[in-house]
Design an enzyme around this catalytic site. Structure first.
Site, PDB file in Angstrom:
ATOM      1  N   HIS A 105      26.445 -20.696 -41.594  1.00 28.25           N
ATOM      2  CA  HIS A 105      26.885 -19.505 -41.943  1.00 28.25           C
ATOM      3  C   HIS A 105      25.486 -19.250 -41.378  1.00 28.25           C
ATOM      4  CE1 HIS A 105      27.583 -16.184 -44.633  1.00 28.25           C
ATOM      5  NE2 HIS A 105      28.907 -16.307 -44.281  1.00 28.25           N
ATOM      6  N   PRO A 106      25.654 -17.667 -41.689  1.00 29.34           N
ATOM      7  CA  PRO A 106      24.281 -17.108 -41.220  1.00 29.34           C
ATOM      8  C   PRO A 106      23.715 -16.756 -42.613  1.00 29.34           C
ATOM      9  CG  PRO A 106      25.863 -15.517 -40.954  1.00 29.34           C
ATOM     10  CD  PRO A 106      26.483 -17.174 -40.752  1.00 29.34           C
ATOM     11  N   THR A 107      24.406 -16.880 -43.679  1.00 26.48           N
ATOM     12  CA  THR A 107      23.436 -16.504 -44.764  1.00 26.48           C
ATOM     13  C   THR A 107      24.020 -18.002 -46.402  1.00 26.48           C
ATOM     14  OG1 THR A 107      25.224 -15.134 -45.571  1.00 26.48           O
ATOM     15  CG2 THR A 107      22.704 -14.096 -44.252  1.00 26.48           C
ATOM     16  N   ALA A 108      24.762 -18.254 -45.545  1.00 23.75           N
ATOM     17  CA  ALA A 108      25.163 -19.065 -46.803  1.00 23.75           C
ATOM     18  C   ALA A 108      24.779 -20.860 -46.192  1.00 23.75           C
ATOM     19  CB  ALA A 108      26.646 -18.952 -47.116  1.00 23.75           C
ATOM     20  N   GLY A 109      24.633 -20.616 -45.201  1.00 24.99           N
ATOM     21  CA  GLY A 109      24.297 -22.151 -44.824  1.00 24.99           C
ATOM     22  C   GLY A 109      24.578 -22.832 -44.322  1.00 24.99           C
ATOM     23  N   HIS A 157      14.435 -26.241 -55.530  1.00 26.51           N
ATOM     24  CA  HIS A 157      14.621 -28.047 -55.435  1.00 26.51           C
ATOM     25  C   HIS A 157      14.818 -27.303 -53.936  1.00 26.51           C
ATOM     26  CE1 HIS A 157      17.809 -30.487 -55.107  1.00 26.51           C
ATOM     27  NE2 HIS A 157      17.259 -31.057 -56.291  1.00 26.51           N
ATOM     28  N   GLY A 191      32.231 -27.002 -38.831  1.00 27.96           N
ATOM     29  CA  GLY A 191      32.185 -25.443 -38.023  1.00 27.96           C
ATOM     30  C   GLY A 191      30.078 -26.074 -38.306  1.00 27.96           C
TER      31      GLY A 191
END
Length: 292
Positions: free
Chosen positions: A155-159, A81, A152
């Site tokens: 986020h580096p891992t949460a996008g 997805h 903003g």
């Protein structure tokens, strides 16, 4: 009582511990009624549906986004997805004594809290969009917009999280009795609005490796115009023309009673059906009348 629904989509459909943590975050807010949760391992995605008064629903949604940001790493994510965030989409939907316009500041407040508390970038979409090119979710996903997030930076891992206000939609999938992804993609292209197909239908063809099937995955954004049974008939005809049968279909989340009434009436060709002939509708109307 004013009620609002939130239907967040998270980029996790396999790890039960993460799903349980998301559910716990939602239910940690007093006054929240969790209607259900669903997860798909091929999509690697889950959908939660909960309702409550606006302030409680906003807080529950924000807490769940925080859990997603902590536990879901998009750099390691695999699933069919499309997604841009650990907490990918967070829509707010009016239910009772609220309008779509009322949901716009609610969505904006939730987005502001997501960015402030967790440093997760936010895009606003649908009625909450801050620019016309951001109204459609697919435009944001495909980068067909001017500029970056509304709040903003990713986020580096949460996008990033896409937060919005919208009317009720029906998430509806039809699974084909074939693993041929090309057929599902062709059918999706044929029926979706953007390709000149059915009105108010968004569709993608996706592979379901766990089932050895291909899927036509859809959002029906105005079921009063294009209800599920009409979409099923269109997909069935398109599949038959390609020598393929329908294996099954599935709802993600919930469906309004009105959509079932429409299918019941159309498929059985009643000459005298109306909503008041549904027992539960007639009973609810009488109870409301007697309470006045």
């Amino acid at each position: 009582m004013s009620l609002i629904e939130c239907v967040p989509n998270f980029s996790e459909g396999r790890d039960e511990a993460t799903l349980a943590a998301l559910e716990a975050a939602i239910l940690s807010v007093s006054g929240i009624l969790l209607l259900g949760r669903e997860a798909d391992p091929d999509h690697n995605r889950s959908v939660f549906t909960f309702v409550g008064e606006p302030a409680a629903v906003v807080e529950a949604a924000v807490r769940a986004v925080g859990v997603a940001a902590e536990r879901i790493n998009l750099t390691q994510h695999q699933g069919v997805h499309p997604r841009i965030g650990a907490a990918d989409v967070v829509p707010f939907v009016p239910v009772e004594d609220l309008t779509l316009a009322d949901c716009i500041p609610i969505a904006h407040r939730a987005g502001e809290e997501i960015w402030r508390r967790f440093g997760v970038a936010v895009y606003f979409y649908e009625a909450a969009a801050l620019a016309p090119d951001r109204e459609r979710l697919e435009n944001i996903r495909l980068g067909k917009i001017t500029g970056g997030p509304d709040l903003g930076s990713p986020h580096p891992t949460a996008g990033a999280t896409v937060v919005g206000a919208r009317q009720f939609l029906i998430a509806y999938n039809i699974n084909l009795a074939t693993p041929d992804l090309g057929i599902a993609q062709d059918i999706a292209r044929q029926i979706r609005t953007s390709s000149g197909g059915l009105p108010h239908v968004k569709a993608l063809g996706l592979p379901l490796a766990s089932r050895n099937q291909a899927q036509v995955s859809m959002n029906l954004t105005n079921f009063e115009v294009t209800p599920p049974h009409v979409v099923f008939q269109a997909v069935e005809a398109a599949a038959r023309a390609r020598g393929v049968a329908i294996a099954s279909s599935e709802l993600i989340g919930f469906v309004p009673r009105r959509a079932l009434e429409m299918a019941f009436n159309d498929l059985l060709r009643f000459e005298n059906f109306h909503a008041a002939r549904v027992l539960e509708n007639a009973l609810a109307a009488k109870l409301k009348e007697s309470a006045r």
